[in-house]
Structures are given as structure tokens and as C-alpha cells.
Scaffold this motif. Structure first.
Motif, PDB file in Angstrom:
ATOM      1  N   LEU A  75       6.177  11.017   6.550  1.00 49.23           N
ATOM      2  CA  LEU A  75       5.707  12.251   7.188  1.00 49.23           C
ATOM      3  C   LEU A  75       6.778  12.784   8.150  1.00 49.23           C
ATOM      4  O   LEU A  75       7.094  13.967   8.172  1.00 49.23           O
ATOM      5  CB  LEU A  75       4.387  12.014   7.908  1.00 49.23           C
ATOM      6  N   CYS A  94      -0.643   8.030  -0.195  1.00 49.41           N
ATOM      7  CA  CYS A  94      -0.396   9.258  -0.977  1.00 49.41           C
ATOM      8  C   CYS A  94       1.077   9.662  -0.929  1.00 49.41           C
ATOM      9  O   CYS A  94       1.639  10.110  -1.922  1.00 49.41           O
ATOM     10  CB  CYS A  94      -1.215  10.413  -0.430  1.00 49.41           C
ATOM     11  N   ALA A 154       1.922   6.473   9.442  1.00 50.39           N
ATOM     12  CA  ALA A 154       0.556   6.942   9.713  1.00 50.39           C
ATOM     13  C   ALA A 154      -0.463   5.997   9.082  1.00 50.39           C
ATOM     14  O   ALA A 154      -1.471   5.635   9.699  1.00 50.39           O
ATOM     15  CB  ALA A 154       0.374   8.362   9.181  1.00 50.39           C
ATOM     16  N   CYS A 155      -0.191   5.592   7.846  1.00 46.19           N
ATOM     17  CA  CYS A 155      -1.077   4.617   7.193  1.00 46.19           C
ATOM     18  C   CYS A 155      -1.063   3.318   7.995  1.00 46.19           C
ATOM     19  O   CYS A 155      -2.111   2.722   8.267  1.00 46.19           O
ATOM     20  CB  CYS A 155      -0.606   4.296   5.782  1.00 46.19           C
ATOM     21  N   ALA A 185      -5.681   8.819   7.183  1.00 51.31           N
ATOM     22  CA  ALA A 185      -4.931   9.108   8.410  1.00 51.31           C
ATOM     23  C   ALA A 185      -4.912  10.584   8.766  1.00 51.31           C
ATOM     24  O   ALA A 185      -4.899  10.941   9.937  1.00 51.31           O
ATOM     25  CB  ALA A 185      -3.505   8.604   8.289  1.00 51.31           C
ATOM     26  N   SER A 186      -4.912  11.423   7.734  1.00 49.52           N
ATOM     27  CA  SER A 186      -4.731  12.834   8.048  1.00 49.52           C
ATOM     28  C   SER A 186      -5.950  13.453   8.731  1.00 49.52           C
ATOM     29  O   SER A 186      -5.808  14.373   9.523  1.00 49.52           O
ATOM     30  CB  SER A 186      -4.367  13.605   6.786  1.00 49.52           C
ATOM     31  N   CYS A 206       4.286   3.903   5.116  1.00 50.64           N
ATOM     32  CA  CYS A 206       4.038   5.123   5.892  1.00 50.64           C
ATOM     33  C   CYS A 206       3.519   4.746   7.284  1.00 50.64           C
ATOM     34  O   CYS A 206       2.549   3.987   7.403  1.00 50.64           O
ATOM     35  CB  CYS A 206       3.014   5.990   5.155  1.00 50.64           C
ATOM     36  N   TYR A 231       0.861  -1.187   0.000  1.00 48.99           N
ATOM     37  CA  TYR A 231       0.000   0.000   0.000  1.00 48.99           C
ATOM     38  C   TYR A 231       0.899   1.240   0.000  1.00 48.99           C
ATOM     39  O   TYR A 231       1.496   1.565   1.031  1.00 48.99           O
ATOM     40  CB  TYR A 231      -0.904   0.000   1.246  1.00 48.99           C
TER      41      TYR A 231
HETATM   42  S1  SF4 Z   1      -0.996   8.658   5.827  1.00 47.64           S
HETATM   43 FE1  SF4 Z   1      -1.817  10.475   4.997  1.00 47.64          FE
HETATM   44  S2  SF4 Z   1      -0.736  10.727   3.155  1.00 47.64           S
HETATM   45 FE2  SF4 Z   1      -0.428   8.598   3.713  1.00 47.64          FE
HETATM   46  S3  SF4 Z   1      -2.142   7.627   2.524  1.00 47.64           S
HETATM   47 FE3  SF4 Z   1      -2.799   7.947   4.625  1.00 47.64          FE
HETATM   48  S4  SF4 Z   1      -3.871   9.885   4.485  1.00 47.64           S
HETATM   49 FE4  SF4 Z   1      -2.714   9.718   2.633  1.00 47.64          FE
END
Ligand code: SF4
Length: 291
Positions: A230, A10, A81-82, A45-46, A79, A7
């Protein structure tokens, strides 16, 4: 050959493009297969988890449901956060009621068949470490690194399902040792860098970045190694602001751990996206004879 659903999120196609470039290059060199999840969507996530709880679960659940169409048992999200959003789905959707509600929003139901695997563990497990060790062509000997895990990959332990010490994680440190680099003991490995406050509380974010950069520099680091696009972007791009505000000069390169693996495997720094880093990594490249 190890095979995972992948995955990108973004970030790996925008601000953290060098993380994506180096991840794919290194995977190919190590014989790891990443199959991109078809028709993936933002994990939310954001903002989703601050606005609508059900939506915040449905977005990542849809991705995991789509990963079930691939011939894999595990999915990775580089990522942090993801990763944490997917981990939250796995944790919360053990509740049957909630799973029914979320599935009522999806075209394809989430069943939990494909499990989330920590991206760090893909490289830090004993078999891959051994594979890396065999393939090192350019040792990173002499490079002192501060491994920065951030606050999302390893905490909270019951959510992220990552077998490592949440206060003093070792996964990235072990990878660096196999590459020949020297991972430093430093106390800010999992301190939050404030990336999510970048727009709303720039003052707080600048302070958090300064703290991390200062401790890394005082610990003798040549660079801070990142595992999250990030955090990497925050520590890399914000250095000019930090330096102005605190009257310092860090000029600390913030490479991704996958870029350093690639360097040690002898891959071309261009393929690994070193040019995309904001703080010039030339000092790091020179130190290991790659520039
Ligand atoms: S962590 Fe943020 S930038 Fe990465 S896919 Fe999830 S929402 Fe999009």
C-alpha cells in the motif's frame, strides 16, 4: 528449511504483484518455504475495523484458524496493513470472552497455535542474513537507499510484536547492508504516507508523500525501499500528482526490499517484477549492473 504459512492478501495479487513475484523468487533461492493459507479471505484492513469490531477480528481470525491446518508454527503477511490486523487479533483474542464470541462466528475455531511472524524478520533474522550474505552474486555496492518502514509494521510496539526500534528500525537497513547497499540515516522511516487517505483526503495524502519523497531525495537516496504494497503503490503512483502540485521532479524509484534481495542474489529483474514499478527503476538497475 524455514517454513511459514503465507498470507498474500489482495494486494500481492493485484497492485503489489511484484512484491509477490519477488517474494516467491527470493524465498526459493534462499530455501524458505511459503505455504499459502488455503481458502484465505480478505483481512478486512481497508474498512472492517471502522464498521464492525467483531467482524474486523473474525476476518483475520478465520485466516489464522485456516493456517492451523498447515504443518507450520508461524504465518507471515507481507502487507503491513494485513500484518497489523493479524497482530490485533493475536492481541485482542487473549481475552477469553472475545475469543468465544469470535469463534462462534467461525466454522473452524481460532486457537492461537500458529503465531504471526513479521515479514521483515523472516529475512532480517541472523540466520537468514547469513544465508543471504553467502549467496550474494551481484553486490548492490554504490546504491544509496532510504529504507521506508511505514507506520504499520513497527508500531505500536506492544501490538506488532516486532523486536526493533519503533522510531528508528534497523531490520531492512541490515538486509540492505548485507546486499552491499548503503542504507541512509533519514528521519522519515516510519512517517505515515497516508495511503488509507488516498481517496478521501487526496490533498493530505499528496502532502505526506511529498514530505517523504523530498526528505529521501535531500538525504541523497537513489531509491526508497518499501516493505508494504500500500505504501509502495502510494509513493510510486502518486509521484506525478505530487510533482505537479509541488513543482518538483523526484522520479524516485520505489522497489520492494524483496526485489533488491533478488537482484543481489543474481536473479533476473524480469522474474522480480521490476517492470511493474511505476517510476522506471532503470537507474537503480544500471547502478548495480543489472541493466
Ligand atoms: S490489507 Fe487491504 S488489500 Fe491487503 S488483504 Fe487486507 S484488506 Fe485486502
Amino acid at each position: 528449511m524455514a517454513k511459514y504459512a503465507f498470507y498474500p492478501g489482495c494486494s500481492l495479487e493485484t497492485g503489489g504483484i511484484e512484491y509477490g513475484m519477488s517474494s516467491h523468487a527470493v524465498a526459493e533461492a534462499l530455501g524458505i518455504e511459503f505455504l499459502e493459507v488455503p481458502d484465505w479471505n480478505c483481512c478486512g484492513a481497508s474498512s472492517a475495523h471502522m464498521t464492525d469490531h467483531l467482524l474486523s477480528l473474525a476476518l483475520p481470525a478465520r485466516v489464522l484458524a485456516l493456517a492451523e491446518t498447515l504443518p507450520v508454527n508461524e504465518m507471515v503477511a507481507p502487507c503491513a496493513a494485513c500484518h497489523q490486523r493479524f497482530a490485533a487479533v493475536e492481541y485482542e483474542l487473549q481475552n477469553e470472552d472475545l475469543r468465544r464470541k469470535v469463534n462462534s462466528l467461525l466454522e473452524r475455531p481460532y486457537t492461537g497455535k500458529v503465531r504471526l511472524r513479521s515479514y521483515l524478520d523472516v529475512f532480517a533474522n541472523p540466520a537468514t542474513l547469513e544465508e543471504i550474505r553467502k549467496k550474494v552474486k551481484r553486490s548492490l555496492k554504490g546504491l544509496k537507499v532510504a529504507c521506508y518502514y511505514g507506520c504499520l509494521f513497527v508500531k505500536p510496539p506492544k501490538l506488532v510484536n516486532f523486536v526493533d526500534d519503533p522510531e528508528n528500525p534497523q531490520a531492512m537497513d541490515n538486509i540492505m547492508r548485507v546486499l552491499g547497499a548503503e542504507p541512509l540515516p533519514w528521519p522519515y522511516k516510519t512517517e505515515c504516507c497516508g495511503a488509507s487517505l488516498g481517496m478521501t483526503r487526496e490533498d493530505a495524502c499528496t502532502k505526506l508523500c511529498n514530505d517523504i519523497l523530498k526528505i529521501a531525495k535531500d538525504s541523497g537516496a537513489d531509491c526508497i525501499v518499501a516493505a508494504c504494497p500500500l505504501c509502495q503503490q502510494n509513493l510510486d503512483m502518486r509521484q506525478i500528482t505530487v510533482e505537479k502540485k509541488y513543482g518538483t521532479q523526484y522520479r524516485m524509484p520505489i522497489p520492494f526490499f524483496t526485489q533488491l534481495i533478488g537482484l543481489a542474489l543474481g536473479l533476473d529483474p524480469k522474474v522480480l517484477g521490476f517492470k511493474k514499478l511505476f517510476v522506471d527503476p532503470v537507474m537503480v538497475l544500471r547502478k548495480v549492473g543489472a541493466a
